[in-house]
Design an enzyme around this catalytic site. Structure first.
Site, short mmCIF file in Angstrom:
data_model
loop_
_atom_site.label_atom_id
_atom_site.label_comp_id
_atom_site.label_asym_id
_atom_site.label_seq_id
_atom_site.Cartn_x
_atom_site.Cartn_y
_atom_site.Cartn_z
N GLY A 282 1.07 -1.05 0.07
CA GLY A 282 0.25 0.04 -0.20
C GLY A 282 1.05 1.17 0.01
O GLY A 282 2.23 0.74 0.76
N ARG B 69 13.24 10.47 -2.84
CA ARG B 69 14.53 10.75 -2.33
C ARG B 69 15.78 10.96 -1.97
O ARG B 69 16.52 11.29 -2.67
CB ARG B 69 13.91 12.31 -2.25
CG ARG B 69 14.66 13.48 -1.96
CD ARG B 69 13.57 14.94 -1.89
NE ARG B 69 14.60 15.93 -1.44
CZ ARG B 69 14.97 16.13 -0.58
NH1 ARG B 69 15.11 15.57 0.14
NH2 ARG B 69 16.09 17.89 -0.38
N ARG C 37 19.35 10.88 -3.54
CA ARG C 37 20.59 11.14 -3.16
C ARG C 37 21.31 11.12 -2.31
O ARG C 37 22.89 10.78 -2.54
CB ARG C 37 19.87 12.73 -2.49
CG ARG C 37 18.86 13.22 -3.64
CD ARG C 37 18.89 14.60 -3.15
NE ARG C 37 17.64 15.07 -4.35
CZ ARG C 37 17.45 16.44 -4.47
NH1 ARG C 37 17.61 16.80 -3.39
NH2 ARG C 37 16.63 17.14 -5.55
N ARG D 118 0.70 -5.05 -6.12
CA ARG D 118 1.26 -5.42 -5.28
C ARG D 118 1.35 -7.26 -6.24
O ARG D 118 0.79 -7.27 -7.55
CB ARG D 118 -0.24 -6.10 -4.46
CG ARG D 118 -0.49 -5.40 -3.01
CD ARG D 118 -1.45 -6.08 -2.36
NE ARG D 118 -1.33 -4.64 -1.44
CZ ARG D 118 -2.09 -4.10 -0.51
NH1 ARG D 118 -2.57 -3.43 -1.35
NH2 ARG D 118 -1.34 -3.35 0.66
N ASP E 179 5.19 -5.45 5.97
CA ASP E 179 5.43 -6.71 6.32
C ASP E 179 5.95 -7.29 5.00
O ASP E 179 6.18 -8.69 5.19
CB ASP E 179 5.01 -6.99 7.68
CG ASP E 179 4.20 -6.84 7.60
OD1 ASP E 179 2.90 -6.89 6.20
OD2 ASP E 179 3.14 -7.76 8.29
N GLY E 180 4.56 -7.47 4.80
CA GLY E 180 4.35 -8.63 3.30
C GLY E 180 5.55 -7.88 1.93
O GLY E 180 5.76 -9.74 2.02
N THR F 244 4.61 2.20 5.41
CA THR F 244 2.88 2.10 6.44
C THR F 244 1.91 3.24 7.14
O THR F 244 2.03 2.74 8.05
CB THR F 244 2.41 0.96 6.40
OG1 THR F 244 0.89 0.51 6.98
CG2 THR F 244 3.73 0.47 7.82
N ASP G 13 -0.29 2.25 8.99
CA ASP G 13 -0.30 1.10 9.80
C ASP G 13 0.04 1.56 11.25
O ASP G 13 -0.36 1.00 12.63
CB ASP G 13 -0.82 -0.27 10.02
CG ASP G 13 -1.87 -0.17 8.41
OD1 ASP G 13 -2.93 0.74 8.05
OD2 ASP G 13 -2.18 -0.78 7.59
N ASP H 267 2.35 -0.77 12.33
CA ASP H 267 1.60 -1.83 12.65
C ASP H 267 3.60 -3.09 12.69
O ASP H 267 3.49 -3.87 12.40
CB ASP H 267 0.75 -2.87 12.25
CG ASP H 267 1.21 -3.36 10.55
OD1 ASP H 267 1.93 -2.23 9.97
OD2 ASP H 267 -0.28 -3.65 9.92
N ARG I 45 -25.70 14.45 18.41
CA ARG I 45 -25.54 13.30 17.59
C ARG I 45 -24.36 12.16 18.07
O ARG I 45 -23.27 13.14 18.74
CB ARG I 45 -25.55 13.15 16.39
CG ARG I 45 -26.90 13.32 15.64
CD ARG I 45 -26.20 13.83 13.60
NE ARG I 45 -27.62 14.75 13.36
CZ ARG I 45 -27.80 14.58 12.28
NH1 ARG I 45 -26.60 15.56 11.16
NH2 ARG I 45 -28.81 14.96 11.58
N ARG J 70 -5.95 -1.51 10.08
CA ARG J 70 -5.81 -3.24 9.46
C ARG J 70 -6.15 -3.65 11.28
O ARG J 70 -7.28 -3.43 11.79
CB ARG J 70 -5.08 -3.44 9.13
CG ARG J 70 -5.55 -3.54 7.71
CD ARG J 70 -4.16 -4.05 6.70
NE ARG J 70 -3.08 -3.82 6.47
CZ ARG J 70 -1.88 -4.54 6.29
NH1 ARG J 70 -2.40 -4.69 4.86
NH2 ARG J 70 -0.49 -3.70 5.90
N GLY K 117 -9.86 14.01 20.97
CA GLY K 117 -11.31 14.35 21.96
C GLY K 117 -12.29 13.39 21.98
O GLY K 117 -13.39 13.63 22.67
P1 ATP Z 1 0.91 -3.10 3.11
O1 ATP Z 1 1.03 -2.52 4.66
O2 ATP Z 1 0.69 -0.99 3.26
O3 ATP Z 1 0.01 -3.61 2.71
P2 ATP Z 1 2.51 -4.50 2.93
O4 ATP Z 1 3.55 -4.61 1.50
O5 ATP Z 1 2.34 -5.55 3.42
O6 ATP Z 1 2.39 -2.96 2.73
P3 ATP Z 1 1.09 -7.07 0.72
O7 ATP Z 1 0.37 -7.02 0.26
O8 ATP Z 1 1.26 -7.78 2.31
O9 ATP Z 1 2.16 -5.33 1.17
O10 ATP Z 1 2.86 -7.19 0.37
C1 ATP Z 1 3.22 -6.73 -1.00
C2 ATP Z 1 4.21 -7.66 -1.69
O11 ATP Z 1 5.04 -8.36 -1.85
C3 ATP Z 1 2.64 -8.49 -2.15
O12 ATP Z 1 1.46 -8.15 -3.68
C4 ATP Z 1 4.05 -9.92 -2.94
O13 ATP Z 1 4.69 -9.43 -4.38
C5 ATP Z 1 5.48 -9.80 -1.74
N1 ATP Z 1 5.10 -10.37 -1.01
C6 ATP Z 1 4.58 -10.67 -0.19
N2 ATP Z 1 4.33 -12.52 0.99
C7 ATP Z 1 5.46 -12.46 -0.08
C8 ATP Z 1 6.02 -14.14 0.51
N3 ATP Z 1 5.91 -14.60 1.07
N4 ATP Z 1 7.00 -14.43 -0.52
C9 ATP Z 1 6.98 -13.83 -2.33
N5 ATP Z 1 6.45 -12.47 -1.72
C10 ATP Z 1 5.54 -12.13 -1.16
#
Ligand code: ATP
Length: 328
Positions: free
Chosen positions: A16, A26, A30, A77, A108-109, A131, A133, A135, A168, A177, A191
Site C-alpha cells: 500500500g 528522494r 540522493r 501487489r 511487512d508483506g 505504511t 498502519d 504495525d 448526535r 487493519r 477528544g
Molecule cells: P501494506 O502494509 O501497506 O499492505 P505490505 O508490504 O504489507 O504493505 P502486501 O500486499 O502484504 O503489502 O505485500 C506486498 C507484496 O510483497 C505482495 O504483493 C507480494 O508480491 C510480496 N510478498 C508478500 N509476501 C510474500 C511472500 N511470502 N513471498 C514472496 N513475496 C511476497
C-alpha cells in the site's frame, strides 16, 4: 563508511502507498549520489521488477517530490512474485540492469517478499518501513503514520462540529487493519468519548456503559472512534446495536476510508523518511543485508527482517487509560 563493492542500488515501493514514500525515495537516490553509487528506480514494486520497469535516477530526478503524497515510482501487489518463477524473472531484471543491491520501501508483506528473494538469489537488501498502519516491529513510527493520524484527526474535528450542533452520537471508522494505532492516536487527539481498538478485548456492554456515563455527566454528543479491525463489530453493526439499546439517540456513521492514505506528508514523516533513506543506503554500502532500518527513541536502529516480520508493534495501553480519564 567502509569500502563497498556495490555498483548500482535499486529502489522500489511495494504494497500500500503511504505519504512520505516519495521523501524516502528522494533520500535513497540522493544518498547514492553522495556516495557515488548508481541508483535505479523500479516502478510498481515487485511487479515492475518482474517486468523490467527500471530507470536510472539521479539527484535531479527526485526534485519537487519531498512534499508529495503517494509514490512517484508507483506501487503494486504482485502475485507472481510469490512464486519461484516470478522471482527468477525479477532476478533476470537485476542482472540485465547491473543492479546488485535493493532498497525496499513497504510493509511487512513486502519484507516477506524481499526475504524470499534474498534466500533465492542472495541479492543484498534493506527494508524501509512505509505504511500508515504503524504495525511494524523495529521502529517507533512507520513512514506515513503521522500524516494519516493528522488527516484522521482533522476529519474527526470536522465531524465533531456536526455532532455538537445536532446532539448526535457518531461512530467513526479509521484505518489501521489489525492494529489500533491510528484509532488510538486520532481518538485521543480529537477528544473521543470512546476508542475501540482490536488489541483491547472490548464488549458491547462496555460501550453502552460508557455512553450511559457520558449522558449522565451532561454530554449531549459523543464521538466513538473505531479501528477497522475492531472485533466486536464494524461501525454499522455497532451503530445498529446502540440504536436498539438507546432508541432516542440520534446516531450517525462515518467511514473515513482512503482520505487517510493520501495528502502531503507531514513534517515528521518527511524527516523520518529522509533519515531512514540515508540510513538504508549507508547500511547497504556498509555490507549489511536482510535488515530493516527504523527509528527508536530518536535513534536509527537495525532489525533483522525475520524479527520485523515475526514480531508485532504493540500499541501503548497507557494511552487507552489516558483516553478513559479524559473522557470523564
Ligand atoms: P501494506 O502494509 O501497506 O499492505 P505490505 O508490504 O504489507 O504493505 P502486501 O500486499 O502484504 O503489502 O505485500 C506486498 C507484496 O510483497 C505482495 O504483493 C507480494 O508480491 C510480496 N510478498 C508478500 N509476501 C510474500 C511472500 N511470502 N513471498 C514472496 N513475496 C511476497
Amino acid at each position: 563508511m567502509s569500502d563497498h563493492s556495490l555498483k548500482k542500488i535499486g529502489v522500489l515501493t511495494s504494497g500500500g502507498d503511504s505519504p512520505g514514500m516519495n521523501a524516502a525515495i528522494r533520500a535513497v537516490v540522493r544518498t547514492c549520489a553522495y556516495y557515488k553509487t548508481e541508483c535505479a528506480g523500479i516502478s510498481r514494486g515487485f511487479e515492475g521488477l518482474i517486468h523490467n520497469e527500471v530507470r536510472e535516477l539521479g539527484p535531479r530526478s527526485v526534485r519537487h517530490i519531498i512534499n508529495r503524497g503517494g509514490t512517484f515510482l508507483k506501487t503494486a501487489r504482485s502475485e507472481r512474485f510469490r512464486t519461484k518463477e516470478g522471482r527468477e524473472d525479477a532476478y533476470q531484471t537485476l542482472i540485465k540492469n547491473d543492479i546488485d543491491g535493493l532498497i525496499i520501501i513497504g510493509g511487512d508483506g513486502s519484507f516477506r517478499g524481499a526475504k524470499a528473494f534474498y534466500e533465492d538469489f542472495g541479492i543484498p537488501f534493506i527494508g524501509i518501513p512505509g505504511t500508515i498502519d504503524n504495525d511494524i516491529f523495529g521502529t517507533d513510527y512507520t513512514i506515513g503514520y503521522d500524516t494519516a493520524l493528522n488527516t484522521a484527526m482533522e476529519a474527526i474535528d470536522r465531524i465533531r462540529d456536526s455532532a455538537t450542533s445536532h446532539n448526535r452520537v457518531f461512530f467513526i471508522e479509521v484505518m489501521g487493519r489489525d492494529a489500533g494505532f491510528i484509532a488510538l492516536g486520532s481518538g485521543i487527539a480529537s477528544g473521543a468519548q470512546e476508542i475501540l481498538v482490536p488489541e483491547r478485548k472490548d464488549s458491547i456492554d462496555d460501550l453502552f456503559k460508557s455512553l450511559e456515563e457520558s449522558e449522565q455527566s451532561g454530554k449531549k454528543s459523543s464521538i466513538i472512534v473505531v479501528s477497522e479491525g475492531e472485533e466486536i463489530g464494524n461501525v454499522y453493526e455497532l451503530a445498529k446495536a446502540t440504536k436498539e439499546k438507546f432508541p432516542k439517540y440520534d446516531i450517525r456513521v462515518s467511514v473515513l476510508g482512503y482520505i487517510q492514505r493520501g495528502g502531503n506528508p507531514s513534517c515528521m514523516d518527511r524527516i523520518l523518511a529522509s533519515r531512514l533513506g540515508v540510513a538504508a543506503v549507508e547500511a547497504i554500502l556498509d555490507g549489511k543485508t536482510d535488515i530493516m532500518v527504523g527509528m527508536r527513541s530518536n535513534k536509527i536502529v537495525h532489525t533483522i527482517i525475520a524479527e520485523a516480520i515475526r514480531k508485532q508493534n504493540e500499541i501503548d495501553i497507557e494511552l487507552l487509560r489516558i483516553s478513559k480519564i479524559l473522557a470523564i
